[in-house]
Design an enzyme around this catalytic site. Structure first.
Site, PDB file in Angstrom:
ATOM      1  N   GLY A  19     -10.726   3.221   4.900  1.00 56.64           N
ATOM      2  CA  GLY A  19      -9.712   2.392   5.536  1.00 56.64           C
ATOM      3  C   GLY A  19      -8.913   3.075   6.621  1.00 56.64           C
ATOM      4  O   GLY A  19      -9.447   3.828   7.447  1.00 56.64           O
ATOM      5  N   ASP A  39      -8.581  13.155  -0.729  1.00 61.91           N
ATOM      6  CA  ASP A  39      -8.797  11.887  -1.429  1.00 61.91           C
ATOM      7  C   ASP A  39      -9.317  12.186  -2.832  1.00 61.91           C
ATOM      8  O   ASP A  39      -9.592  13.337  -3.169  1.00 61.91           O
ATOM      9  CB  ASP A  39      -9.783  10.988  -0.667  1.00 61.91           C
ATOM     10  CG  ASP A  39      -9.448   9.507  -0.819  1.00 61.91           C
ATOM     11  OD1 ASP A  39      -8.992   9.107  -1.907  1.00 61.91           O
ATOM     12  OD2 ASP A  39      -9.629   8.737   0.151  1.00 61.91           O
ATOM     13  N   TYR A 160       4.001  -4.432  -5.123  1.00 59.14           N
ATOM     14  CA  TYR A 160       3.535  -3.838  -3.872  1.00 59.14           C
ATOM     15  C   TYR A 160       4.612  -3.920  -2.803  1.00 59.14           C
ATOM     16  O   TYR A 160       4.912  -2.941  -2.114  1.00 59.14           O
ATOM     17  CB  TYR A 160       2.263  -4.553  -3.406  1.00 59.14           C
ATOM     18  CG  TYR A 160       1.710  -4.036  -2.096  1.00 59.14           C
ATOM     19  CD1 TYR A 160       0.908  -2.904  -2.066  1.00 59.14           C
ATOM     20  CD2 TYR A 160       1.992  -4.687  -0.894  1.00 59.14           C
ATOM     21  CE1 TYR A 160       0.391  -2.418  -0.866  1.00 59.14           C
ATOM     22  CE2 TYR A 160       1.490  -4.216   0.303  1.00 59.14           C
ATOM     23  CZ  TYR A 160       0.682  -3.091   0.316  1.00 59.14           C
ATOM     24  OH  TYR A 160       0.180  -2.609   1.519  1.00 59.14           O
TER      25      TYR A 160
END
Length: 254
Positions: A19, A39, A160
């Site tokens: 992304g 990551d 979120y």
């Protein structure tokens, strides 16, 4: 332009395996930086990111770990500096998104969102700042969201939205704490962006509505986050700190 060059800089990007994080990591290399790519071990795209950077002719390292583990992030910074040199740029892109009605949301879902999207950002900033402050400063950019400013129509994601609002204010708070020591901290708040996160099953039927509600008439491409990231990381933004840069196609103007 020299103002936007990152030549000679060493950067760390969290969430670099997919992304926005993946594209930004490659974009920093295109601007001249050597880049550590951090990551999860399960990230299928991490090695692809490193390979893309190598193809540009810049140095890169794959760094594996979880942003919710502060010791792991500290070790990643140490490994990066041993391999590439002093850290001076960081982009914190690691994050998750999902949805659930507030009255039905399990605490575990709420807590995991905050652990990754808020605590993970703080622990990353902390480790990065410890290194940068030793070297006299640098730039940290955190990826927030326009969802930290507005409430997305039709999306049930109170966890979120509030987590991204926390990232924005955390960035401002850290910016003020470290300003006198030469460390700038800013955030970028993307609007709807064509990543796996924003075409997940919960929102797949709403993509057309997202585009219709955005004044520019479409979602952003991940390429369109590179310019803002390079700007905030470079000399061009030397007097910019504590700013949340909206990259939303005009969405928040309505």
């Amino acid at each position: 332009m020299e103002l936007f060059s990152l030549a000679g800089r060493v950067a760390l990007v969290t969430g670099a395996g997919s992304g926005i994080g993946q594209r930004v990591a490659v974009g920093l290399a295109e601007a001249g930086a050597d880049v550590g790519c951090f990551d999860l071990a399960s990230s299928a795209g991490l090695q692809e990111t490193v390979a893309c950077i190598a193809a540009i002719g810049r140095r890169s390292l794959a760094l594996v770990g979880d942003v919710t583990d502060g010791e792991t992030v500290e070790q990643a910074v140490a490994t990066l500096e041993a391999g590439l040199g002093p850290l001076s740029v960081a982009l914190n892109c690691a994050g998750i998104a999902n949805a659930a009605p507030a009255e039905e949301m399990q605490r575990t879902q709420w807590q995991r969102m905050y652990d990754i999207n808020v605590t993970g950002v703080f622990l990353s900033c902390q480790a990065e700042a410890r290194a940068m402050l030793r070297h006299g400063g640098g730039s940290i950019v955190n990826i927030a969201s326009m969802s930290g400013i507005i409430v997305n129509r039709g999306l049930l994601q109170a966890h979120y939205n509030s987590a991204k609002a926390a990232v924005i204010h955390l960035s401002k708070s850290l910016a003020m704490e470290w300003a006198e020591r030469g460390l700038r901290v800013n955030s970028i708040s993307p609007g709807y962006t064509a990543t796996a996160m924003n075409i997940r099953s919960e929102v797949a039927d709403q993509v057309k509505q997202f585009e219709a509600d955005t004044p520019l008439g479409r979602m952003a491409q991940v390429d369109e986050l590179v310019g803002p990231a390079v700007f905030l990381s470079s000399k061009a933004a030397s007097f910019v700190t504590g700013v949340d840069l909206l990259v939303d196609g005009g969405f928040c103007c309505w």
